[in-house]
Design a protein around this motif. Structure first.
Motif, PDB file in Angstrom:
ATOM      1  N   HIS B 170       0.830  -1.206   0.000  1.00  0.00           N
ATOM      2  CA  HIS B 170       0.000   0.000   0.000  1.00  0.00           C
ATOM      3  C   HIS B 170       0.871   1.266   0.000  1.00  0.00           C
ATOM      4  CE1 HIS B 170      -3.415  -2.612   1.759  1.00  0.00           C
ATOM      5  NE2 HIS B 170      -3.577  -2.462   0.464  1.00  0.00           N
ATOM      6  N   ILE B 171       1.982   1.203   0.746  1.00  0.00           N
ATOM      7  CA  ILE B 171       2.920   2.332   0.731  1.00  0.00           C
ATOM      8  C   ILE B 171       3.463   2.529  -0.689  1.00  0.00           C
ATOM      9  CG2 ILE B 171       5.152   3.156   1.599  1.00  0.00           C
ATOM     10  CD1 ILE B 171       3.473   3.068   3.956  1.00  0.00           C
ATOM     11  N   ALA B 173       2.190   1.466  -3.534  1.00  0.00           N
ATOM     12  CA  ALA B 173       1.116   1.895  -4.447  1.00  0.00           C
ATOM     13  C   ALA B 173       0.905   3.396  -4.337  1.00  0.00           C
ATOM     14  CB  ALA B 173      -0.174   1.142  -4.128  1.00  0.00           C
ATOM     15  N   ALA B 174       0.917   3.912  -3.111  1.00  0.00           N
ATOM     16  CA  ALA B 174       0.713   5.349  -2.914  1.00  0.00           C
ATOM     17  C   ALA B 174       1.866   6.144  -3.516  1.00  0.00           C
ATOM     18  CB  ALA B 174       0.560   5.659  -1.429  1.00  0.00           C
ATOM     19  N   ALA B 179       1.869  10.118  -4.039  1.00  0.00           N
ATOM     20  CA  ALA B 179       1.484  10.634  -2.722  1.00  0.00           C
ATOM     21  C   ALA B 179       2.639  11.375  -2.063  1.00  0.00           C
ATOM     22  CB  ALA B 179       1.027   9.496  -1.819  1.00  0.00           C
ATOM     23  N   ALA B 183      -0.318  13.180   2.428  1.00  0.00           N
ATOM     24  CA  ALA B 183      -1.304  12.209   1.961  1.00  0.00           C
ATOM     25  C   ALA B 183      -0.932  10.813   2.441  1.00  0.00           C
ATOM     26  CB  ALA B 183      -1.394  12.234   0.440  1.00  0.00           C
ATOM     27  N   MET B 184       0.375  10.526   2.475  1.00  0.00           N
ATOM     28  CA  MET B 184       0.818   9.213   2.924  1.00  0.00           C
ATOM     29  C   MET B 184       0.366   8.959   4.362  1.00  0.00           C
ATOM     30  SD  MET B 184       2.363   6.578   1.819  1.00  0.00           S
ATOM     31  CE  MET B 184       3.610   6.793   0.572  1.00  0.00           C
ATOM     32  N   ILE B 185       0.472   9.978   5.200  1.00  0.00           N
ATOM     33  CA  ILE B 185       0.077   9.800   6.597  1.00  0.00           C
ATOM     34  C   ILE B 185      -1.448   9.784   6.730  1.00  0.00           C
ATOM     35  CG2 ILE B 185       0.106  10.854   8.895  1.00  0.00           C
ATOM     36  CD1 ILE B 185       2.919  11.967   8.122  1.00  0.00           C
ATOM     37  N   LYS B 187      -3.966   9.620   4.426  1.00  0.00           N
ATOM     38  CA  LYS B 187      -4.852   8.812   3.584  1.00  0.00           C
ATOM     39  C   LYS B 187      -4.433   7.349   3.492  1.00  0.00           C
ATOM     40  CE  LYS B 187      -7.076  12.213   0.927  1.00  0.00           C
ATOM     41  NZ  LYS B 187      -7.478  12.653  -0.409  1.00  0.00           N
ATOM     42  N   ILE B 188      -3.207   7.046   3.905  1.00  0.00           N
ATOM     43  CA  ILE B 188      -2.754   5.659   3.808  1.00  0.00           C
ATOM     44  C   ILE B 188      -2.494   5.086   5.203  1.00  0.00           C
ATOM     45  CG2 ILE B 188      -1.068   4.078   2.782  1.00  0.00           C
ATOM     46  CD1 ILE B 188      -2.763   5.637   0.717  1.00  0.00           C
ATOM     47  N   ILE B 189      -1.558   5.695   5.925  1.00  0.00           N
ATOM     48  CA  ILE B 189      -1.109   5.090   7.176  1.00  0.00           C
ATOM     49  C   ILE B 189      -2.195   5.117   8.253  1.00  0.00           C
ATOM     50  CG2 ILE B 189       0.516   5.412   9.090  1.00  0.00           C
ATOM     51  CD1 ILE B 189       2.596   6.214   6.921  1.00  0.00           C
ATOM     52  N   SER B 192      -5.231   2.884   7.330  1.00  0.00           N
ATOM     53  CA  SER B 192      -4.826   1.484   7.353  1.00  0.00           C
ATOM     54  C   SER B 192      -4.702   0.977   8.788  1.00  0.00           C
ATOM     55  CB  SER B 192      -3.493   1.337   6.610  1.00  0.00           C
ATOM     56  OG  SER B 192      -3.019   0.027   6.723  1.00  0.00           O
TER      57      SER B 192
END
Lengths: 285, 272
Positions: B170-171, B173-174, B179, B183-185, B187-189, B192
């Motif tokens: 997922h990291i 992919a972002a 990202a 956004a990484m923090i 919308k992803i981390i 998740s």
């Protein structure tokens, strides 16, 4: 682990709104220069990839073919920037690839869709990050391209495996990456779905200038889809032979009955058999 | 074979009741049946002991409850305890979640601070009470401290687990999708990790609620814990029982409330 992306690395074409202007740029040439990969296993260095040199011209559809353990996925991971090579370097056009960047995208066998985002938000995520003026509109365009616009508001877990892969392809293409890497994307699908997905992929690809690297161990799949097939050598992995597939496009599954197809098929089977036997014999001992 | 028959039979009975009162109705009926069993057992025990100081009957306890409710004492004690839990819990969550995320992603920080966490974690909240009283005196502040300590570790440990279980794919992919750090923090981390964080929140709130009573037994002059303690000294056992049952009811209500909220916090889990 978290690395911000500077704006200048974003390809200009990622800002485009529709799919028609593609298949005209010359982006997506891949240069693999003396790339080797060593892993440490029980304290011992283990060579997964002997030095590989490979050039892929922009817009080509190339398959990496070989038995498991031949390093085809390793090579793909290096090209994508997910894995740092021990030696050598990779460039996409003139940009060195040292970590995952939006010059390429990957579709895996097990999809990497974000389960917490609806289908539409998954596809819109890339366009949004790269400054697309209408990320949702772009996402809808790409979802209809893979025939899933009606499923936009569902979560990935609510879709079948084949549909998830189509969303994954839509998401990967929605940022117009010059390079699309596919690691056995249809490996987990049943045979019927797989055949249809292959046809769909060719149709979609026909509208894009995207360079495709397609990793598979299915010989028919590789011939049917590719312009060129890179047959891999095992232990350590390297390029054994590059075979051209001079079958005109657009292709339909009918070409599998053609004489050219069977000729290439026999040649590839021979090459792979040699490699498989090599592994088989070495593990027997 | 037995098991199979049993399952089919059970399903049949369930279906019959559900057909009459609906699925929610069935749940309510079972809860009532369970409570009825509890009250009957209680009254039998009270009858055997025959001493309202040791164990008053359910009826006597109900009378005591009516009195505590009508005088407003119960409500003010409940509010005092709730305030301490909510504030302490909020403080714990606002420190534990960001800290856990930082430690999950920065290995230097993790190596430096994880041993401290492991050292402090097994210390029960009650063992902090002497320090809390020394530092904050008697009243609300030491109780905030104790409820925060109690909630901190479940929230922190679960959030940390969530942070380290963010999947690499997922990291990556972002990153392919361009990202940036923010956004990484966001919308992803964080999303998740959210299922883990949410589990921590539920467990943490329960722990916090249990701890407030402990804190009030010693370090406060209001709240349900204080009421229980005070009633014990006056040999008002029925009031002790009212306090205990209130704690039990409110605690399970809070957890049920959070479980209900889950479908809004984790909508994508609700569909699976």
């Amino acid at each position: 682990m978290i690395e911000a992306l500077s704006k200048k690395e974003i390809p200009e074409a990622s800002m485009t709104q529709s799919t028609d202007r593609l298949r005209q740029s010359n982006r997506g040439a891949i240069h693999v220069d003396k790339v080797s990969v060593e892993f440490k296993r029980n304290g011992q260095a283990f060579s997964a990839l002997a030095p590989v040199d490979l050039n892929v011209e922009a817009g080509a559809f190339v398959s990496f073919l070989g038995p498991s353990g031949c390093g085809k996925t390793t090579l793909l991971n290096v090209i994508s920037g997910m894995l740092r090579p021990t030696t050598g370097s990779v460039q996409i056009d003139d940009t060195p690839v040292t970590r995952p960047i939006p010059l390429c995208n990957v579709v895996f066998q097990q999809h990497s869709l974000f389960p917490w985002m609806k289908v539409i938000d998954n596809v819109a995520f890339g366009p949004q990050q790269l400054g697309d003026g209408d990320p949702e509109g772009t996402a809808r365009t790409f979802l209809s391209l893979v025939g899933l616009d009606k499923f936009a508001t569902l979560y990935p877990a609510q879709l079948s495996g084949g549909m998830q892969q189509r969303v994954a392809i839509a998401r990967a293409l929605a940022t117009y990456p010059p390079v699309l890497l596919m690691d056995e994307p249809f490996g987990a699908l049943d045979a019927q779905t797989r055949t249809i997905m292959q046809e769909e992929l060719l149709k979609i690809w026909a509208n894009f200038s995207t360079t495709v690297i397609f990793v598979t161990h299915d010989i028919d799949e590789a011939i049917y889809l590719s312009d060129r097939i890179v047959v891999m050598r095992t232990a350590p992995g390297s390029v054994k032979e590059v075979i051209d597939v001079p079958i005109p496009r657009p292709r339909t599954p009918k070409i599998m009955q053609s004489e050219v197809f069977s000729r290439i098929r026999l040649r590839v089977i021979d090459l792979i058999r040699e490699e498989t036997l090599k592994i088989f014999n070495s593990t027997e001992r | 074979m037995m098991n199979l028959t049993g399952t089919i039979g059970g399903g049949g009975r369930q279906g019959w009741i559900a057909a009459v009162v609906g699925l929610a109705g069935t749940t309510v009926i079972w809860i009532f049946a369970s409570y009825a069993l509890f009250v009957v057992t209680w009254n039998i025990a009270a009858g055997v002991l025959d001493n309202p100081v040791l164990l008053p009957s359910a009826g006597l306890t109900l009378d005591a409850a009516a009195q505590l409710i009508s005088s407003g004492i119960l409500l003010s004690d409940v509010l005092a305890s709730l305030k301490r839990v909510v504030l302490g819990f909020a403080m714990a969550a606002s420190i534990a979640i960001p800290l856990a995320m930082l430690m999950a992603f920065f290995s230097t920080l993790r190596r430096l601070t994880m041993p401290i966490v492991q050292l402090l974690r097994p210390i029960p909240p009650i063992a902090w009470i002497p320090l809390a009283v020394l530092w904050f005196g008697i009243g609300d502040p030491p109780s905030y401290f104790i409820t925060a300590i109690a909630a901190f570790f479940p929230i922190f440990l679960n959030a940390f687990e969530g942070g380290i279980s963010v999947e690499k794919r997922h990291i990556h992919a972002a990153q392919f999708l361009g990202a940036g750090r923010r956004a990484m923090i966001m919308k992803i981390i964080v999303p998740s990790s959210m299922p883990y964080i949410w589990t921590g929140v539920i467990v943490g709130l329960g722990q916090s609620w249990m701890a407030v009573v402990t804190a009030e037994l010693i370090a406060a002059q209001s709240g349900l814990g204080y009421m229980i303690q005070n009633s014990r000294i006056n040999l008002e056992t029925a009031n002790v029982l009212v306090g205990m049952i209130t704690i039990g009811l409110l605690g399970s209500l809070m957890v049920a409330g959070l479980r209900y909220l889950e479908r809004y916090v984790l909508p994508w889990k609700a569909t699976q």
